[in-house]
Design a protein around this motif. Structure first.
Motif, PDB file in Angstrom:
ATOM      1  N   VAL A 335       0.844  -1.200   0.000  1.00 47.89           N
ATOM      2  CA  VAL A 335       0.000   0.000   0.000  1.00 47.89           C
ATOM      3  C   VAL A 335       0.875   1.245   0.000  1.00 47.89           C
ATOM      4  O   VAL A 335       0.611   2.219  -0.725  1.00 47.89           O
ATOM      5  CB  VAL A 335      -0.947   0.005   1.216  1.00 47.89           C
ATOM      6  CG1 VAL A 335      -1.716   1.327   1.286  1.00 47.89           C
ATOM      7  CG2 VAL A 335      -1.936  -1.159   1.132  1.00 47.89           C
ATOM      8  N   GLY A 336       1.945   1.229   0.783  1.00 49.28           N
ATOM      9  CA  GLY A 336       2.858   2.370   0.817  1.00 49.28           C
ATOM     10  C   GLY A 336       3.543   2.622  -0.515  1.00 49.28           C
ATOM     11  O   GLY A 336       3.727   3.779  -0.916  1.00 49.28           O
ATOM     12  N   LEU A 337       3.896   1.553  -1.224  1.00 48.04           N
ATOM     13  CA  LEU A 337       4.550   1.715  -2.528  1.00 48.04           C
ATOM     14  C   LEU A 337       3.637   2.382  -3.542  1.00 48.04           C
ATOM     15  O   LEU A 337       4.105   3.100  -4.435  1.00 48.04           O
ATOM     16  CB  LEU A 337       4.995   0.348  -3.057  1.00 48.04           C
ATOM     17  CG  LEU A 337       6.153  -0.335  -2.317  1.00 48.04           C
ATOM     18  CD1 LEU A 337       6.429  -1.705  -2.929  1.00 48.04           C
ATOM     19  CD2 LEU A 337       7.407   0.519  -2.347  1.00 48.04           C
ATOM     20  N   THR A 338       2.335   2.159  -3.425  1.00 50.60           N
ATOM     21  CA  THR A 338       1.402   2.744  -4.399  1.00 50.60           C
ATOM     22  C   THR A 338       1.341   4.264  -4.287  1.00 50.60           C
ATOM     23  O   THR A 338       0.860   4.925  -5.203  1.00 50.60           O
ATOM     24  CB  THR A 338      -0.020   2.176  -4.205  1.00 50.60           C
ATOM     25  OG1 THR A 338      -0.548   2.594  -2.937  1.00 50.60           O
ATOM     26  CG2 THR A 338      -0.017   0.659  -4.280  1.00 50.60           C
ATOM     27  N   LYS A 339       1.819   4.803  -3.206  1.00 49.06           N
ATOM     28  CA  LYS A 339       1.797   6.257  -3.020  1.00 49.06           C
ATOM     29  C   LYS A 339       3.037   6.927  -3.595  1.00 49.06           C
ATOM     30  O   LYS A 339       3.146   8.164  -3.588  1.00 49.06           O
ATOM     31  CB  LYS A 339       1.660   6.583  -1.529  1.00 49.06           C
ATOM     32  CG  LYS A 339       0.413   5.963  -0.882  1.00 49.06           C
ATOM     33  CD  LYS A 339       0.298   6.331   0.583  1.00 49.06           C
ATOM     34  CE  LYS A 339      -0.848   5.589   1.260  1.00 49.06           C
ATOM     35  NZ  LYS A 339      -2.151   5.796   0.594  1.00 49.06           N
ATOM     36  N   ARG A 340       3.973   6.140  -4.084  1.00 44.10           N
ATOM     37  CA  ARG A 340       5.199   6.669  -4.677  1.00 44.10           C
ATOM     38  C   ARG A 340       5.062   6.743  -6.195  1.00 44.10           C
ATOM     39  O   ARG A 340       4.525   5.829  -6.826  1.00 44.10           O
ATOM     40  CB  ARG A 340       6.394   5.797  -4.303  1.00 44.10           C
ATOM     41  CG  ARG A 340       6.725   5.816  -2.824  1.00 44.10           C
ATOM     42  CD  ARG A 340       7.890   4.902  -2.492  1.00 44.10           C
ATOM     43  NE  ARG A 340       9.059   5.136  -3.346  1.00 44.10           N
ATOM     44  CZ  ARG A 340      10.237   4.541  -3.147  1.00 44.10           C
ATOM     45  NH1 ARG A 340      10.398   3.691  -2.144  1.00 44.10           N
ATOM     46  NH2 ARG A 340      11.257   4.791  -3.966  1.00 44.10           N
ATOM     47  N   ASN A 341       5.586   7.801  -6.777  1.00 44.47           N
ATOM     48  CA  ASN A 341       5.478   7.976  -8.229  1.00 44.47           C
ATOM     49  C   ASN A 341       6.404   7.052  -9.006  1.00 44.47           C
ATOM     50  O   ASN A 341       6.193   6.835 -10.205  1.00 44.47           O
ATOM     51  CB  ASN A 341       5.772   9.434  -8.598  1.00 44.47           C
ATOM     52  CG  ASN A 341       4.717  10.396  -8.105  1.00 44.47           C
ATOM     53  OD1 ASN A 341       3.538  10.042  -8.033  1.00 44.47           O
ATOM     54  ND2 ASN A 341       5.115  11.609  -7.746  1.00 44.47           N
ATOM     55  N   ASP A 342       7.426   6.526  -8.348  1.00 40.86           N
ATOM     56  CA  ASP A 342       8.402   5.691  -9.056  1.00 40.86           C
ATOM     57  C   ASP A 342       8.162   4.195  -8.861  1.00 40.86           C
ATOM     58  O   ASP A 342       8.986   3.381  -9.266  1.00 40.86           O
ATOM     59  CB  ASP A 342       9.821   6.046  -8.614  1.00 40.86           C
ATOM     60  CG  ASP A 342      10.038   5.821  -7.116  1.00 40.86           C
ATOM     61  OD1 ASP A 342       9.035   5.815  -6.376  1.00 40.86           O
ATOM     62  OD2 ASP A 342      11.194   5.674  -6.693  1.00 40.86           O
ATOM     63  N   LYS A 343       7.047   3.836  -8.232  1.00 39.41           N
ATOM     64  CA  LYS A 343       6.739   2.423  -8.010  1.00 39.41           C
ATOM     65  C   LYS A 343       5.360   2.097  -8.575  1.00 39.41           C
ATOM     66  O   LYS A 343       4.452   2.933  -8.554  1.00 39.41           O
ATOM     67  CB  LYS A 343       6.765   2.082  -6.512  1.00 39.41           C
ATOM     68  CG  LYS A 343       8.094   2.383  -5.821  1.00 39.41           C
ATOM     69  CD  LYS A 343       9.230   1.504  -6.334  1.00 39.41           C
ATOM     70  CE  LYS A 343      10.517   1.793  -5.561  1.00 39.41           C
ATOM     71  NZ  LYS A 343      11.658   0.972  -6.062  1.00 39.41           N
ATOM     72  N   HIS A 344       5.213   0.861  -9.062  1.00 42.06           N
ATOM     73  CA  HIS A 344       3.951   0.424  -9.660  1.00 42.06           C
ATOM     74  C   HIS A 344       3.650  -0.995  -9.190  1.00 42.06           C
ATOM     75  O   HIS A 344       4.541  -1.852  -9.166  1.00 42.06           O
ATOM     76  CB  HIS A 344       4.021   0.462 -11.182  1.00 42.06           C
ATOM     77  CG  HIS A 344       4.543   1.755 -11.725  1.00 42.06           C
ATOM     78  ND1 HIS A 344       3.731   2.840 -11.967  1.00 42.06           N
ATOM     79  CD2 HIS A 344       5.810   2.140 -12.069  1.00 42.06           C
ATOM     80  CE1 HIS A 344       4.466   3.831 -12.434  1.00 42.06           C
ATOM     81  NE2 HIS A 344       5.721   3.440 -12.511  1.00 42.06           N
ATOM     82  N   VAL A 345       2.396  -1.233  -8.829  1.00 43.37           N
ATOM     83  CA  VAL A 345       1.962  -2.566  -8.405  1.00 43.37           C
ATOM     84  C   VAL A 345       0.798  -2.994  -9.291  1.00 43.37           C
ATOM     85  O   VAL A 345      -0.267  -2.364  -9.283  1.00 43.37           O
ATOM     86  CB  VAL A 345       1.527  -2.588  -6.927  1.00 43.37           C
ATOM     87  CG1 VAL A 345       1.134  -4.021  -6.523  1.00 43.37           C
ATOM     88  CG2 VAL A 345       2.641  -2.066  -6.025  1.00 43.37           C
ATOM     89  N   VAL A 346       0.999  -4.048 -10.061  1.00 41.05           N
ATOM     90  CA  VAL A 346      -0.024  -4.574 -10.975  1.00 41.05           C
ATOM     91  C   VAL A 346      -0.692  -5.775 -10.314  1.00 41.05           C
ATOM     92  O   VAL A 346      -0.034  -6.778 -10.006  1.00 41.05           O
ATOM     93  CB  VAL A 346       0.585  -4.982 -12.326  1.00 41.05           C
ATOM     94  CG1 VAL A 346      -0.493  -5.537 -13.251  1.00 41.05           C
ATOM     95  CG2 VAL A 346       1.299  -3.796 -12.973  1.00 41.05           C
TER      96      VAL A 346
END
Length: 393
Positions: A335-346
Motif C-alpha cells: 500500500v505504501g509503494l502505491t503512493k510513490r510515483n516511481d513504483k507500480h503494483v499490478v
C-alpha cells in the motif's frame, strides 16, 4: 534458401524457419481480408477461392517459395507453431465504461489507480486477463525505462528495469505472456526479475513458483538478470526474523528497494485452488498445524490473500496464526509503494485460471478499503467487474 527444398525426414512445423512461418500467417490473413471485406471483394473471385485461404496460401508457397511439399493440410500446423513462437498474440477488447463505473462506485482516487476491464467471457477469461496484464506491464516497463534513461549520465550503461514477480498460477501465465511480448518486441530494455515470494510447496507444481517460470525468459535476446528467493513458502512466525538472516532470504530482501514494478495476484480464502489455502490445509493434514488455528483465521474474517498474506474486509490479518508467509513485502508495504510515483503494483484479479471461479468477494476489500488498496494497476474481467458493481461498497 527455400527453392525446391525437399525434406528428407518426416515433416514437422517446428523445423521451419521463422520468416516462412510468419509469411504464411501474413499471407493467410491477407487472403481472408480480400475474400470477406465487402468493400474489396473481387466480383470475379469464385466461391471456392473465397473460402480456400489455406489452398491459396499453399499455392503461393509453391510458386513463390518453391515449397510444393507444404500442402493446404500443413498450413494450420504452421499457425500452431506461430502461436508457440509468440508470433500470434491476441489482444482482448477493453470495457472502458465498466472501468469508470468501478472507480466511481468505490470512490477511487484518479491518480495512481488505473483499472483495465477485459471484455471477455467463458472458460478462457482468465487467460485473456493475464494477457492484458502482461500488456500493461510492457507499457510500464517502457515508462520506467524512459524515466530512468532521462536521469542516466551520457556514456553510462543503459539502466535496467526491475520487475518483482509473485507466485501462483496467474502470475505464471503473466510471465509466459510477458516473455513472449519482450522477445517479440526486440527493443525491450534490460530487465532484472525478482522473486518476491517462494510460492512452492507441492512437488508436482513447481511451475507456480517464480524461480521456475523465470525460465520462460531464457530464449529472449534481451539482457535479463535474476534475483531468486529460496525459502519455504510458510514458516514459523516466531522464527521469521531469524530466518530472514539466511542468504536465500537476506540477499533478495536487501535488493527489494530496487524493484520498480511488482506483479501479483490474489486468492480467495474459500477457494480450493488458492495456494495459501492449499498449503495450510496440507499442514493440517500432515499434523504440522491444528485445525482449530485454521478455523480461527476464518472466524476473524479471512477472505483472501495477496502474496500469501491474509486479509479480512477490515485490513491485513496479523498474529492470527503461528505460521506466516515468506515475502519481500507485507500488505501495508505494498500500500505504501502505491503512493510513490516511481513504483507500480499490478494486481491480476480475474477468475481462477484453473477452474474459472470468480474471486470478486476477495477482490472487493482491495477496492473498498484504503488499507488494502495495494495496487496502482488493476486488471480484471467484465463478469467480475459487474459482480463488484452489483454489491454495496
Amino acid at each position: 534458401m527455400y527453392k525446391d527444398k525437399q525434406p528428407t525426414h518426416r515433416w514437422h512445423p517446428s523445423r521451419e524457419e521463422d520468416d516462412l512461418i510468419f509469411a504464411v500467417c501474413d499471407r493467410f490473413f491477407s487472403q481472408l481480408g480480400v475474400a470477406y471485406q465487402p468493400s474489396s471483394v473481387d466480383p470475379e473471385l469464385s466461391e471456392k477461392e473465397k473460402r480456400g485461404a489455406a489452398t491459396a496460401v499453399a499455392n503461393w508457397l509453391k510458386e513463390e517459395w518453391g515449397r510444393p511439399d507444404l500442402t493446404r493440410e500443413k498450413i494450420y500446423p504452421l499457425f500452431w507453431e506461430a502461436s508457440r513462437r509468440g508470433f500470434l498474440l491476441l489482444q482482448a477488447p477493453s470495457e472502458r465504461q465498466l472501468s469508470e463505473r468501478l472507480k466511481k462506485h468505490f470512490q477511487l482516487p484518479e491518480e495512481k489507480k488505473e483499472i483495465s476491464v477485459v471484455n471477455v467471457s467463458g472458460t478462457t477469461s482468465a487467460e485473456h486477463v493475464v494477457s492484458k496484464a502482461a500488456d500493461v506491464i510492457v507499457a510500464l516497463i517502457d515508462k520506467v525505462y524512459s524515466e530512468k534513461l532521462a536521469k542516466t549520465p551520457k556514456g553510462s550503461p543503459p539502466p535496467a528495469v526491475h520487475l518483482g514477480m509473485g507466485a501462483g498460477y496467474a502470475a505464471m501465465l503473466v510471465a509466459k505472456r510477458l516473455a513472449q511480448r519482450v522477445s517479440a518486441g526486440g527493443d525491450c530494455p534490460p530487465l532484472v526479475l525478482h522473486a518476491i515470494s517462494s510460492g512452492g510447496f507441492l512437488v508436482d507444481e513447481p511451475h507456480k513458483a517464480p524461480t521456475t517460470y523465470f525460465t520462460y525468459f531464457d530464449s529472449s535476446l534481451i539482457s535479463i538478470k535474476y534475483v531468486a528467493l529460496f525459502s519455504e513458502t510458510v514458516v514459523s512466525s516466531d522464527d521469521y526474523e531469524k530466518l530472514k538472516k539466511n542468504p536465500g532470504i537476506m540477499i533478495p530482501y536487501e535488493q527489494r528497494d530496487e524493484i520498480d514494478i511488482i506483479v501479483t495476484s490474489l486468492a480467495a480464502a474459500n477457494h480450493e485452488h488458492g495456494l495459501l489455502v492449499r498449503y495450510l490445509n496440507y499442514l493440517v493434514s500432515q499434523g504440522f498445524l491444528e485445525q482449530s488455528l485454521l478455523d480461527q483465521m476464518y472466524e476473524v474474517g479471512w477472505i483472501g490473500d495477496v502474496q500469501f498474506c491474509p486479509y479480512s474486509p477490515e485490513g491485513p490479518l496479523q498474529n492470527v496464526s503461528p505460521v506466516r508467509a515468506v515475502t519481500l513485502f507485507e500488505l501495508e508495504e505494498l500500500v505504501g509503494l502505491t503512493k510513490r510515483n516511481d513504483k507500480h503494483v499490478v494486481l491480476v484479479a480475474g477468475p481462477c485460471g484453473e477452474c474459472g471461479c470468480s474471486k470478486h468477494e476477495a477482490l472487493r476489500p482491495l477496492l473498498a478499503n484504503e488499507k488494502l488498496r495495494l495496487w496502482t494497476h488493476l486488471v480484471t474481467d467484465a463478469k467480475t467487474a459487474r459482480e463488484l458493481l452489483e454489491s454495496p461498497v
